[in-house]
Design an enzyme around this catalytic site. Structure first.
Site, PDB file in Angstrom:
ATOM      1  CG  ASP A 138      -6.460  -1.278  -3.587  1.00  0.00           C
ATOM      2  OD1 ASP A 138      -5.717  -1.139  -2.599  1.00  0.00           O
ATOM      3  OD2 ASP A 138      -6.379  -2.262  -4.353  1.00  0.00           O
ATOM      4  CG  ASP A 193      -3.346  -3.115   0.185  1.00  0.00           C
ATOM      5  OD1 ASP A 193      -4.068  -2.350  -0.487  1.00  0.00           O
ATOM      6  OD2 ASP A 193      -3.252  -4.336  -0.034  1.00  0.00           O
TER       7      ASP A 193
END
Length: 396
Positions: A284, A121
């Site tokens: 992201d 992430d």
């Protein structure tokens, strides 16, 4: 931190030919069950839940930023004094079929000889594991720092426990004192074997005390990597990879467009344009779609013909006739990256209409677009911690 609910089973680990002294290697990435059913219908309720979790992740990151840096994040200050209407315009409500859950990108990692699947992430900075995934008492190399952590997430789960340092192995790379949060609570659950999260953001937004570096930066400080560069190449089908320690030129075509990044901001953040409108974009890998402030999304999408707006739990969304091909182009660093037809349809409604994977939210905790999976599948993205920059190139 339940960033998603279920995973595709069978996360695999693989490495390419490594350079001498542990050069760049690849982790095969697999993603969790998507929000799309076998009949290609989108589960908007699950998507709405995912967006709440992502929003909470960013609120946590902003809180961490203030604690770590001593002031509010600049993107937060842009919202001060702004009146945000709870209305999203004159849209109707559309009933969509409820199917399975969201997606995130995952591969294998090992701490203290214990291997488990983990989400990668770029929108967070800590490495955390479920109690069933990592047990420091079973590791001869684990060191208890006696520091604790706690993080709550939008789905009601909480990751809390003790920070350890341990030996990390990933795709043939080996670190010796990498921080991992051993949670005493299960914060990722489901039918999949993925039981943790590995943050690839900057220290400014981490939950851990700042003396514990994010895993990639720790590998870099231990001279494990040939270079402080990692590269995401995500594909709709098979072949998604995370390259660590260098750039795999076979993953892209043409030239790379680089933009500077300020690590003190915490996020992989850049200026960009969407169909000519200027935005702030956070790149992201932990978000499924492209999300922006409602007013900005409406301004962009209202100029695209053939789209019909609807709302779900306050989230502004759009659908269109699948025979159409909406035009959405991101401009980053002066280079245009146009989303392809496959990226522009995020499943269908129960009436067979295609759903646009660009959504608007009034409740975003910061004034930026969160650019996730939809954009990743059109480009190969390079994250360079040596020169504090990102590179973007069309996928091969």
């Amino acid at each position: 931190m339940q960033l998603s609910l279920k995973f595709v089973t069978g996360l695999l680990l693989a490495s390419s030919a490594a350079f001498a002294s542990q050069g760049d290697v690849e982790v095969d990435l697999h993603r969790r069950n998507s929000l799309i059913s076998s009949g290609n219908q989108l589960n908007v309720e699950a998507l709405s839940q995912h967006l709440k979790i992502v929003n909470n992740k960013y609120q946590t990151a902003l809180n961490n930023f203030k604690r770590n840096m001593g002031s509010d994040h600049p993107l937060l200050s842009l919202l001060i004094g702004t009146s945000i209407s709870k209305r999203t315009g004159s849209q109707g409500s559309l009933s969509l079929t409820d199917i399975q859950s969201e997606q995130l990108w995952a591969g294998k990692i090992s701490f203290g000889g214990q291997s488990f699947g983990i989400d990668f992430d770029t929108g967070s900075s800590d490495t955390l594991a479920n109690p069933s995934a990592y047990n420091p008492s079973k590791s001869s190399t684990a060191k208890n720092t006696h520091k604790t952590f706690s993080a709550s997430y939008g789905d009601g789960t909480t990751a809390k426990g003790t920070i350890y340092t341990d030996k990390l192995s990933i795709a043939g790379l080996n670190g010796t004192n990498v921080a991992i949060g051993h949670s005493t609570t299960t914060f990722i659950s489901g039918e999949d074997p993925s039981e943790g999260i590995a943050g690839l953001g900057f220290p400014a937004i981490q939950t851990f005390p700042t003396q514990f570096k994010p895993f990639f930066l720790q590998l870099k400080s231990e001279n494990v990597l040939k270079s402080g560069v990692f590269q995401f190449t995500l594909k709709a089908g098979k072949g998604s990879t995370l390259t660590l320690g260098g750039i795999d030129k076979s993953k892209y075509q043409g030239s790379i467009t680089y933009v500077d990044v300020d690590p003190s901001q915490g996020f992989w953040l850049t200026d960009a344009k969407v169909n000519g409108q200027s935005i702030k974009a956070i790149i992201d890998s932990g978000s499924t779609v492209i999300t922006g402030p409602t007013s900005q999304v409406r301004s962009v999408v209202s100029k695209i013909s053939g789209l019909t707006a609807f709302t779900q739990d306050g989230v502004l969304m759009y659908y269109y006739n699948c025979n159409l091909s909406p035009s959405v182009t991101f401009n980053i660093g002066g280079t245009n990256f146009k989303l392809g037809k496959n990226q522009l349809s995020y499943g269908t409604t129960n009436t067979g209409k295609c759903v646009l994977p660009i959504v608007g939210q009034n409740g975003l905790p910061l004034n930026a677009w969160i650019v996730g999976d939809t954009f990743f599948q059109s480009v190969s993205i390079i994250f360079d911690t040596d020169k504090n920059r990102m590179g973007f190139a069309t996928q091969a």
